[in-house]
Enzyme design. Structure first.
Site, mmCIF file in Angstrom:
data_model
loop_
_atom_site.group_PDB
_atom_site.id
_atom_site.type_symbol
_atom_site.label_atom_id
_atom_site.label_comp_id
_atom_site.label_asym_id
_atom_site.label_seq_id
_atom_site.Cartn_x
_atom_site.Cartn_y
_atom_site.Cartn_z
ATOM 1 N N HIS A 104 0.516 -1.261 -0.371
ATOM 2 C CA HIS A 104 0.107 0.443 -0.151
ATOM 3 C C HIS A 104 0.963 1.100 -0.047
ATOM 4 C CE1 HIS A 104 0.719 1.816 3.950
ATOM 5 N NE2 HIS A 104 0.798 0.547 4.202
ATOM 6 N N CYS A 105 0.283 2.697 -0.825
ATOM 7 C CA CYS A 105 0.502 3.045 0.247
ATOM 8 C C CYS A 105 -0.220 4.895 -0.100
ATOM 9 C CB CYS A 105 1.396 3.910 -1.924
ATOM 10 S SG CYS A 105 0.596 4.086 -3.419
ATOM 11 N N ALA A 106 -0.686 5.991 -0.080
ATOM 12 C CA ALA A 106 -1.491 6.401 -0.164
ATOM 13 C C ALA A 106 -2.964 6.239 0.012
ATOM 14 C CB ALA A 106 -1.321 7.974 0.102
#
Length: 184
Positions: A104-106
Site C-alpha cells: 500500500h501507499c497513500a
C-alpha cells in the site's frame, strides 16, 4: 489483454476493486493507507506482511503481521527503481511461506502499483504491458506517475531485453504510449 500467462494469476482475482483490498494474485493485494490499518480487513484476508510505500502513512502494527517500510514520496523524481528487486524478492519469499502481502501507499494508485508491476514482471514473467493491464483490471484506479513509468520501462528492458511500453511525447508532456493507444 490475453489470459494471464501464470495459472496462479488466472484464478487469483475476484471482482475489481477501488475500495478495500484489491487482489492481484493469490498472495498479493494492493490498497490505500486507510485500508492497510483496518485490522479486520487484514485478518479476513489472511495478510501476513504489510509493505508501506509512503512517508505520509504510519504503520498500524498489528500483532502477527510483519511490516516493511519503503519511505518514498509519490513524485516523478523519486528513485523507486532501487526497491524493485528487494520488494519483489520479499513478496515472493512471503508467498513461498504460504503468506499474503498487502502492498500500500497513500491512495493505492502510484507507488504500490509500481512495485506490484515490478513484482509481476520479475516473478510472473509478465511483460510490463501485460502486468499493467492485469493490475488495472484488478484495481482500476492505478496510475503510476511518469517517473515511475520510466523506471518500469528500464526494468522491463533489464529483465527481458525488450520493451512493451514506450514513453511518447503528448500535449501534456511525456506519457506511456498505452495512455495514447487506449483510453485506460
Amino acid at each position: 489483454m490475453t489470459t494471464p500467462p501464470c495459472p496462479l494469476l488466472a484464478q487469483a482475482v475476484g471482482q475489481p476493486s477501488v475500495h478495500g483490498l484489491s487482489q492481484i494474485t493469490s498472495s498479493l493485494y494492493i490498497s490505500n493507507g486507510v485500508e492497510a490499518s483496518n485490522e479486520l480487513m487484514l485478518s479476513t484476508n489472511h495478510i501476513t506482511t504489510v509493505i508501506n510505500v509512503s512517508v505520509e502513512v504510519a504503520n498500524a502494527c498489528f500483532e502477527g503481521i510483519q511490516y516493511v517500510h519503503v519511505p518514498v514520496v509519490d513524485a516523478p523524481t523519486t528513485h523507486l527503481y532501487d526497491f524493485f528487486d528487494p520488494i519483489a524478492d520479499h513478496i515472493h519469499s512471503v508467498e513461498m511461506k504460504q503468506g499474503r502481502t498487502l502492498l500500500h501507499c497513500a491512495a493505492g494508485v502510484s507507488r504500490s502499483a509500481t512495485l506490484c508491476l515490478a513484482y509481476l514482471m520479475k516473478y510472473h514473467s509478465m511483460p510490463l504491458l501485460d502486468a499493467y493491464l492485469w493490475t488495472k483490471l484488478c484495481r482500476p484506479i492505478i496510475r503510476p506517475n511518469i517517473g515511475f513509468w520510466e523506471q518500469l520501462i528500464h526494468y522491463e528492458f533489464k529483465l527481458f531485453g525488450k520493451n512493451t511500453v514506450h514513453m511518447i511525447s503528448s500535449p501534456v508532456g511525456m506519457i506511456p504510449d498505452i495512455y495514447e493507444k487506449r483510453s485506460v
